[in-house]
Design an enzyme around this catalytic site. Structure first.
Site, mmCIF file in Angstrom:
data_model
loop_
_atom_site.group_PDB
_atom_site.id
_atom_site.type_symbol
_atom_site.label_atom_id
_atom_site.label_comp_id
_atom_site.label_asym_id
_atom_site.label_seq_id
_atom_site.Cartn_x
_atom_site.Cartn_y
_atom_site.Cartn_z
ATOM 1 N N SER A 148 0.869 -1.133 -0.118
ATOM 2 C CA SER A 148 0.112 -0.248 -0.068
ATOM 3 C C SER A 148 0.558 1.294 0.131
ATOM 4 C CB SER A 148 -0.807 0.043 1.155
ATOM 5 O OG SER A 148 -2.006 0.926 1.004
ATOM 6 N N ASP A 224 -10.349 -5.602 -2.721
ATOM 7 C CA ASP A 224 -9.558 -4.577 -1.921
ATOM 8 C C ASP A 224 -10.490 -3.415 -2.025
ATOM 9 O OD1 ASP A 224 -7.901 -2.241 -1.192
ATOM 10 O OD2 ASP A 224 -6.171 -3.430 -1.850
ATOM 11 N N HIS A 257 -7.343 -6.223 1.038
ATOM 12 C CA HIS A 257 -6.173 -5.331 1.411
ATOM 13 C C HIS A 257 -5.515 -5.872 2.680
ATOM 14 C CE1 HIS A 257 -4.052 -1.594 0.405
ATOM 15 N NE2 HIS A 257 -4.107 -1.261 1.503
HETATM 16 N N1 LIG Z 1 -6.701 2.154 10.620
HETATM 17 C C1 LIG Z 1 -7.488 2.120 9.666
HETATM 18 C C2 LIG Z 1 -7.143 1.036 8.402
HETATM 19 C C3 LIG Z 1 -5.625 1.465 7.839
HETATM 20 C C4 LIG Z 1 -5.217 0.320 7.008
HETATM 21 O O1 LIG Z 1 -5.629 -0.275 6.326
HETATM 22 N N2 LIG Z 1 -3.903 0.263 7.055
HETATM 23 C C5 LIG Z 1 -3.345 -0.887 6.146
HETATM 24 C C6 LIG Z 1 -2.253 -0.323 5.155
HETATM 25 S S1 LIG Z 1 -3.284 0.828 4.176
HETATM 26 C C7 LIG Z 1 -2.218 1.583 3.078
HETATM 27 O O2 LIG Z 1 -1.069 2.116 3.232
HETATM 28 C C8 LIG Z 1 -2.467 -1.921 7.138
HETATM 29 O O3 LIG Z 1 -1.286 -2.482 6.596
HETATM 30 N N3 LIG Z 1 -2.686 -2.028 8.424
HETATM 31 C C9 LIG Z 1 -2.118 -2.603 9.392
HETATM 32 C C10 LIG Z 1 -2.499 -4.264 9.427
HETATM 33 O O4 LIG Z 1 -2.042 -4.741 10.462
HETATM 34 O O5 LIG Z 1 -3.581 -4.515 8.896
HETATM 35 C C11 LIG Z 1 -8.852 1.948 9.938
HETATM 36 O O6 LIG Z 1 -9.187 1.984 10.937
HETATM 37 O O7 LIG Z 1 -9.643 1.747 8.775
#
Ligand SMILES: N[C@@H](CCC(=O)N[C@@H](CSC=O)C(=O)NCC(=O)O)C(=O)O
Length: 279
Positions: A148, A224, A257
């Site tokens: 991402s 995604d 995602h």
């Molecule tokens: N915290 C957010 C969601 C954020 C999210 O989806 N982060 C992804 C990367 S998105 C693009 O850079 C991620 O890798 N999160 C960490 C994980 O462990 O999944 C929300 O609350 O919606």
């Protein structure tokens, strides 16, 4: 550099360190997996760049990378996603797509960000050099990959520095930060209003300007929820096609995602980098 954690994993070592970054001007943590082969000689170094809201630990705990890294004999360096600390500027509106956890792997030029948000130099220069001083990793055999925001970071850093990397790959990367709200918000804060200055960190623009070629692999899930609004994989596919840039861009039915998607294809990414970093 102070060791903060260590655990054996698949015959290798999963390590975590704390250090003072001179580039970021703050205390940072990073993680490093050393495969069993590192006890006998230097091994290729893969740098993993994580996405929004992550620290170095999301990858370590959720990507299931250690088994393949041990099998193929590659080290994996996982930096944090932004400078850290109470004195570090953060999104004044409390969003998770700017500031802490959202450094976008650029060198900020604008106040108040420029004082600490220099993630491009940290990831490309300071951290690999620091790791190579104390561990048996071979900086002439480097690959870079990420997810991402970290996929954008991996692609843009590799495309800007093709002589430093043997291969680049990404999971669900932000392909064109110039053309999505995550990128527009971050780049206008970190780099200022002049959009022509943003292009130096936009993977599609960099592909169109490139003269050298790197092996490039991208995996994207069709399920995604960020695909159409933020990631825009078709723009990367078009840039590669228009520029005759060889790439493997794979769509995977139904994957989202999350790290469940990343873990599903992690072994293939490590094998891809190991193949190009061999010898
Ligand atoms: N915290 C957010 C969601 C954020 C999210 O989806 N982060 C992804 C990367 S998105 C693009 O850079 C991620 O890798 N999160 C960490 C994980 O462990 O999944 C929300 O609350 O919606």
């Amino acid at each position: 550099m102070e060791q903060a954690a260590t655990a054996l994993s698949f015959g290798g070592k999963q390590l975590r360190f704390k250090h003072h970054s001179t580039v970021l001007n703050c205390e940072m943590h990073f993680s490093l997996f050393l495969p069993p082969q590192a006890t006998a000689g230097s091994v290729p170094l893969l740098t993993w760049l994580s996405g929004l809201t992550c620290t170095d630990e999301n990858f370590v705990q959720k990507a299931c990378a250690q088994r393949a890294a041990a099998e193929y004999g590659v080290a994996i360096l996982a930096p944090d996603t932004s400078p850290r600390g109470e004195c570090i500027a953060d999104d004044p509106d409390g969003g998770w797509d700017l500031g802490l956890g959202a450094g976008f792997y650029v060198n900020a030029t604008q106040a108040p960000w420029a004082e600490h948000y220099q993630m491009y130099d940290y990831v490309l220069e300071e951290l690999p050099s620091l790791v190579a001083k104390e561990h048996s990793v071979d900086l002439s055999r480097q690959g870079i990959f990420g997810h991402s925001m970290g996929g954008h970071g991996a692609l843009s850093i590799a495309l800007k520095n093709p002589s430093r990397f043997r291969s680049v790959s990404a999971f669900a990367p932000i392909c064109a930060p110039l053309h999505c709200s995550w990128g527009e918000k971050a780049f206008s804060a970190y780099l200022g209003a002049d959009r022509s200055l943003w292009a130096q960190y936009d993977s599609c623009e960099l592909i169109r300007r490139s003269t050298e070629r790197l092996p490039l692999l991208v995996d994207q899930g069709s399920g995604d929820s960020f695909l159409e609004t933020q990631l825009k994989t078709p723009l990367l596919a078009s840039a590669c096609k228009d520029s005759d840039y060889p790439s493997t861009i794979r769509m995977h039915d139904g994957y989202d995602h999350s790290y469940f998607f990343i873990a599903s294809f992690m072994d293939e990414h490590i094998a891809f980098h190991a193949q190009h970093c061999a010898g």
